[in-house]
Design a protein around this motif. Structure first.
Motif, mmCIF file in Angstrom:
data_model
loop_
_atom_site.group_PDB
_atom_site.id
_atom_site.type_symbol
_atom_site.label_atom_id
_atom_site.label_comp_id
_atom_site.label_asym_id
_atom_site.label_seq_id
_atom_site.Cartn_x
_atom_site.Cartn_y
_atom_site.Cartn_z
ATOM 1 N N UNK A 1 -10.710 14.087 28.387
ATOM 2 C CA UNK A 1 -11.800 13.673 29.277
ATOM 3 C C UNK A 1 -13.067 13.411 28.479
ATOM 4 N N UNK A 2 -13.375 14.290 27.557
ATOM 5 C CA UNK A 2 -14.572 14.126 26.732
ATOM 6 C C UNK A 2 -14.495 12.830 25.921
ATOM 7 N N UNK A 3 -13.310 12.529 25.401
ATOM 8 C CA UNK A 3 -13.119 11.299 24.638
ATOM 9 C C UNK A 3 -13.284 10.076 25.540
ATOM 10 N N UNK A 4 -12.700 10.122 26.724
ATOM 11 C CA UNK A 4 -12.829 9.012 27.669
ATOM 12 C C UNK A 4 -14.295 8.763 28.022
ATOM 13 N N UNK A 5 -15.030 9.826 28.272
ATOM 14 C CA UNK A 5 -16.454 9.680 28.591
ATOM 15 C C UNK A 5 -17.222 9.085 27.412
ATOM 16 N N UNK A 6 -16.883 9.518 26.230
ATOM 17 C CA UNK A 6 -17.540 8.989 25.038
ATOM 18 C C UNK A 6 -17.251 7.499 24.875
ATOM 19 N N UNK A 7 -16.007 7.114 25.110
ATOM 20 C CA UNK A 7 -15.651 5.694 24.999
ATOM 21 C C UNK A 7 -16.367 4.852 26.045
ATOM 22 N N UNK A 8 -16.562 5.405 27.233
ATOM 23 C CA UNK A 8 -17.290 4.685 28.278
ATOM 24 C C UNK A 8 -18.724 4.385 27.863
ATOM 25 N N UNK A 9 -19.301 5.245 27.054
ATOM 26 C CA UNK A 9 -20.684 5.074 26.611
ATOM 27 C C UNK A 9 -20.829 4.242 25.354
ATOM 28 N N UNK A 10 -19.755 4.063 24.629
ATOM 29 C CA UNK A 10 -19.824 3.415 23.317
ATOM 30 C C UNK A 10 -19.847 1.903 23.417
ATOM 31 N N UNK A 11 -20.577 1.300 22.503
ATOM 32 C CA UNK A 11 -20.529 -0.157 22.372
ATOM 33 C C UNK A 11 -19.591 -0.549 21.248
ATOM 34 N N UNK A 12 -19.494 0.301 20.253
ATOM 35 C CA UNK A 12 -18.624 0.040 19.104
ATOM 36 C C UNK A 12 -17.754 1.260 18.856
ATOM 37 N N UNK A 13 -16.506 0.990 18.463
ATOM 38 C CA UNK A 13 -15.542 2.076 18.272
ATOM 39 C C UNK A 13 -14.765 1.831 16.982
ATOM 40 N N UNK A 14 -14.579 2.867 16.200
ATOM 41 C CA UNK A 14 -13.720 2.833 15.021
ATOM 42 C C UNK A 14 -12.464 3.624 15.342
ATOM 43 N N UNK A 15 -11.309 2.982 15.230
ATOM 44 C CA UNK A 15 -10.020 3.654 15.430
ATOM 45 C C UNK A 15 -9.322 3.736 14.089
ATOM 46 N N UNK A 16 -8.811 4.901 13.767
ATOM 47 C CA UNK A 16 -8.133 5.117 12.490
ATOM 48 C C UNK A 16 -6.688 5.491 12.769
ATOM 49 N N UNK A 17 -5.757 4.843 12.084
ATOM 50 C CA UNK A 17 -4.348 5.139 12.240
ATOM 51 C C UNK A 17 -3.681 5.129 10.877
ATOM 52 N N UNK A 18 -2.508 5.729 10.820
ATOM 53 C CA UNK A 18 -1.750 5.737 9.575
ATOM 54 C C UNK A 18 -1.535 7.138 9.069
ATOM 55 N N UNK A 19 -0.307 7.498 8.980
ATOM 56 C CA UNK A 19 0.068 8.789 8.439
ATOM 57 C C UNK A 19 1.447 8.614 7.833
ATOM 58 N N UNK A 20 1.648 9.024 6.593
ATOM 59 C CA UNK A 20 2.953 8.819 5.951
ATOM 60 C C UNK A 20 4.027 9.723 6.554
ATOM 61 N N UNK A 21 4.649 9.229 7.641
ATOM 62 C CA UNK A 21 5.639 10.022 8.374
ATOM 63 C C UNK A 21 6.971 10.164 7.641
ATOM 64 N N UNK A 22 7.295 9.170 6.831
ATOM 65 C CA UNK A 22 8.596 9.160 6.158
ATOM 66 C C UNK A 22 8.401 9.090 4.646
ATOM 67 N N UNK A 23 8.064 10.230 4.018
ATOM 68 C CA UNK A 23 7.757 10.221 2.584
ATOM 69 C C UNK A 23 8.919 9.745 1.714
#
Length: 121
Positions: free
Chosen positions: A53-75
């Motif tokens: 919920x806190x994240x959703x509220x933060x996104x509602x207020x944001x004009x710009x968002x940085x999303x980070x992805x990537x994790x070496x799941x299969x070493x």
């Protein structure tokens, strides 16, 4: 260090947008689903009630968002790319763009091709 904490805080800076109690309950139920530890990986240590919920509220207020992805799941594979994170991240990115947000998606080098393929798909 204190300044960096403020930069990554998910707490809204202004009064939170008004959302219905029904939506708040729905987000709470969704949070319980996504925090289930189906793989028995011990993720409960990472989960905090109310964070979605806190994240959703933060996104509602944001004009710009940085999303980070990537994790070496299969070493053992080369490259050790992630499987579901890039596609999920891009789904979130597309939804945010549709609501007028500026979005940047960042990843590590070994997941770059996976993110690009998910973007192109």
């Amino acid at each position: 260090m204190e300044q960096n904490k403020k930069m990554i805080s998910l707490t809204p800076r202004a009064a939170p947008p008004r959302i219905s109690s029904a939506l708040t309950k729905c987000i709470g139920r969704l949070e319980k689903v996504v925090q289930r530890d189906e793989g028995k990986r011990g993720i409960e240590k990472l989960c905090r009630e109310g964070e979605l919920l806190q994240t959703a509220l933060s996104l509602l207020e944001s004009r710009s968002v940085l999303l980070v992805t990537g994790f070496p799941c299969f070493p053992s594979l080369e490259p050790p790319t992630e499987t579901d994170g890039p596609a999920g991240t891009l789904s979130i990115a597309r939804a945010l763009v549709r609501t007028g947000r500026n979005v940047v998606v960042a990843t590590d080098e070994c997941n770059g091709n996976v993110v690009r393929a998910a973007y192109d798909h």
